[in-house]
Design a protein around this motif. Structure first.
Motif, PDB file in Angstrom:
ATOM      1  N   ASP A  29      39.419  28.336  32.632  1.00  0.00           N
ATOM      2  CA  ASP A  29      40.369  27.256  32.899  1.00  0.00           C
ATOM      3  C   ASP A  29      41.452  27.279  31.820  1.00  0.00           C
ATOM      4  O   ASP A  29      41.155  27.390  30.634  1.00  0.00           O
ATOM      5  N   GLY A  30      42.698  27.148  32.246  1.00  0.00           N
ATOM      6  CA  GLY A  30      43.824  27.177  31.318  1.00  0.00           C
ATOM      7  C   GLY A  30      43.799  26.004  30.355  1.00  0.00           C
ATOM      8  O   GLY A  30      43.504  24.875  30.741  1.00  0.00           O
ATOM      9  N   LYS A  31      44.115  26.279  29.097  1.00  0.00           N
ATOM     10  CA  LYS A  31      44.129  25.214  28.080  1.00  0.00           C
ATOM     11  C   LYS A  31      45.467  24.473  28.135  1.00  0.00           C
ATOM     12  O   LYS A  31      46.532  25.071  28.009  1.00  0.00           O
ATOM     13  N   GLY A  32      45.384  23.154  28.377  1.00  0.00           N
ATOM     14  CA  GLY A  32      46.598  22.336  28.330  1.00  0.00           C
ATOM     15  C   GLY A  32      47.664  22.751  29.334  1.00  0.00           C
ATOM     16  O   GLY A  32      48.858  22.739  29.031  1.00  0.00           O
ATOM     17  N   PHE A  33      47.268  23.100  30.545  1.00  0.00           N
ATOM     18  CA  PHE A  33      48.252  23.572  31.521  1.00  0.00           C
ATOM     19  C   PHE A  33      49.122  22.465  32.101  1.00  0.00           C
ATOM     20  O   PHE A  33      50.138  22.746  32.733  1.00  0.00           O
ATOM     21  N   ASP A  76      44.885  25.989  37.513  1.00  0.00           N
ATOM     22  CA  ASP A  76      44.791  26.892  36.361  1.00  0.00           C
ATOM     23  C   ASP A  76      43.361  27.390  36.155  1.00  0.00           C
ATOM     24  O   ASP A  76      42.976  27.740  35.049  1.00  0.00           O
TER      25      ASP A  76
HETATM   26 MG    MG Z   1      43.213  23.398  32.295  1.00  0.00          MG
END
Ligand code: MG
Ligand code: ATP
Ligand code: ATP
Ligand code: MG
Ligand code: MG
Ligand code: MG
Length: 269
Positions: A29-33, A76
């Motif tokens: 999962d994307g960080k801070g998307f 994300d």
């Molecule tokens: Mg994310």
């Protein structure tokens, strides 16, 4: 450094080997998307090119790791299904999750530059992904896992579509739109979209509503093999076929479409 007097420090390392004979799902999962998508001015609620970056990056991860039979993603995040007999990195959890997190991150960077040549990534906001691994003891849990992620995609997309329509076409502030949606259920959101804006949610693009499924397409013949009875040479041959198998993309319903699963018996071997 081998055999130095310092080598004893290695003994402090601990490994977690994921349970044998279980399906492994690795979700990244994307960080801070939320911030990332603001910084790079994604189309809202869905930036199609950003989804293509995710999909191409996930496909590259899947090509790199032939034990991945299937992947599902939206927004994300992406979930990768590793086959039950997988012995990648001796099923060491730390190796697996760090390799998947770094592979999706570097591939995301690579495909971003291809999709968005006009928007170079800034060093102050680079794409980073976390990863976790979960083991599931039977395939019915795997189906429920992917159903869970697809329902999540649907709920988020219906919410985001209604929210952004209220903002961009209904002239509401984000706060007003948020307040209007408090306590609403799916049918209320469908109704707002249809009666106020003439939008039939069912006609929204499948990639937004259903997310993206990547399948390593094997054949019936390959699927009838019981691996525990194979010589190492035979195993290598199958491994080669897995590597060569085509990876196809779908935007379909995973929850009610029984045939999607039954036509691919190798997934559960
Ligand atoms: Mg994310
Ligand atoms: P965390 O680091 O906890 O994951 P996050 O900001 O990444 O925080 P998520 O729950 O993962 O939070 O949500 C990802 C957010 O990224 C979405 O809510 C959305 O705002 C944005 N986003 C991701 N992909 C797209 C896309 N293709 N188009 C538009 N927005 C997107
Ligand atoms: P693994 O995936 O198991 O880590 P590896 O090939 O990365 O395998 P390492 O023990 O990590 O093996 O060793 C890294 C190797 O990379 C070194 O042995 C060396 O050959 C090479 N290497 C790394 N950095 C440099 C460098 N700056 N200059 C020359 N060679 C380098
Ligand atoms: Mg999150
Ligand atoms: Mg997310
Ligand atoms: Mg190394």
């Amino acid at each position: 450094m081998a055999n130095s007097r310092f080598e004893y420090v290695k003994q402090f390392e601990r490994e977690h080997h994921l349970l044998p004979d279980t399906y492994i799902v690795i979700r990244v999962d994307g960080k801070g998307f939320h911030k990332f998508s603001e910084e790079y001015k994604f189309d809202k609620p869905n930036d199609l090119r950003a989804l293509q970056v995710m999909n191409r990056a996930a496909q590259a991860v899947m090509s790199q790791f032939s034990d991945v039979l299937m992947a599902y993603g939206d927004s994300d995040e992406y979930s990768f299904l590793l086959r039950k007999q997988c012995s990648l990195y001796e099923r060491r959890e730390m190796k697996l999750i760090t390799m998947f997190a770094s592979s999706i991150s570097t591939n995301y960077y690579y495909y971003w530059n291809e999709e968005f040549p006009e928007k170079p990534l800034k060093q102050s906001r680079l794409p980073n992904f976390d990863a976790r691994a979960v083991t599931y003891p039977n395939f019915s849990l795997i189906r429920d896992y992917f159903s869970w992620r697809q329902v999540d995609c649907h709920i988020n997309n219906l919410y985001n579509t209604t929210f952004w329509t209220l903002v961009s076409k209904g002239g509401m502030t984000p706060k007003e739109a948020e307040n209007k949606l408090i306590g609403t259920v799916a049918s209320d959101k469908n109704e707002i979209l249809f009666s106020q804006f003439g939008i039939n949610y069912n006609n929204e693009p499948e990639i937004f509503k259903k997310g993206t499924i990547l399948m390593r397409e094997m054949t019936q013949e390959e699927s009838e093999v019981n691996e525990s009875e194979l010589s190492s040479r035979q195993k290598q041959r199958i491994e080669k076929k897995r590597k060569k198998a085509e990876i196809k993309t779908y935007h379909e319903d995973l929850i009610t479409n029984e045939n999607f699963w039954t036509s691919r018996p190798w997934l559960s071997l």
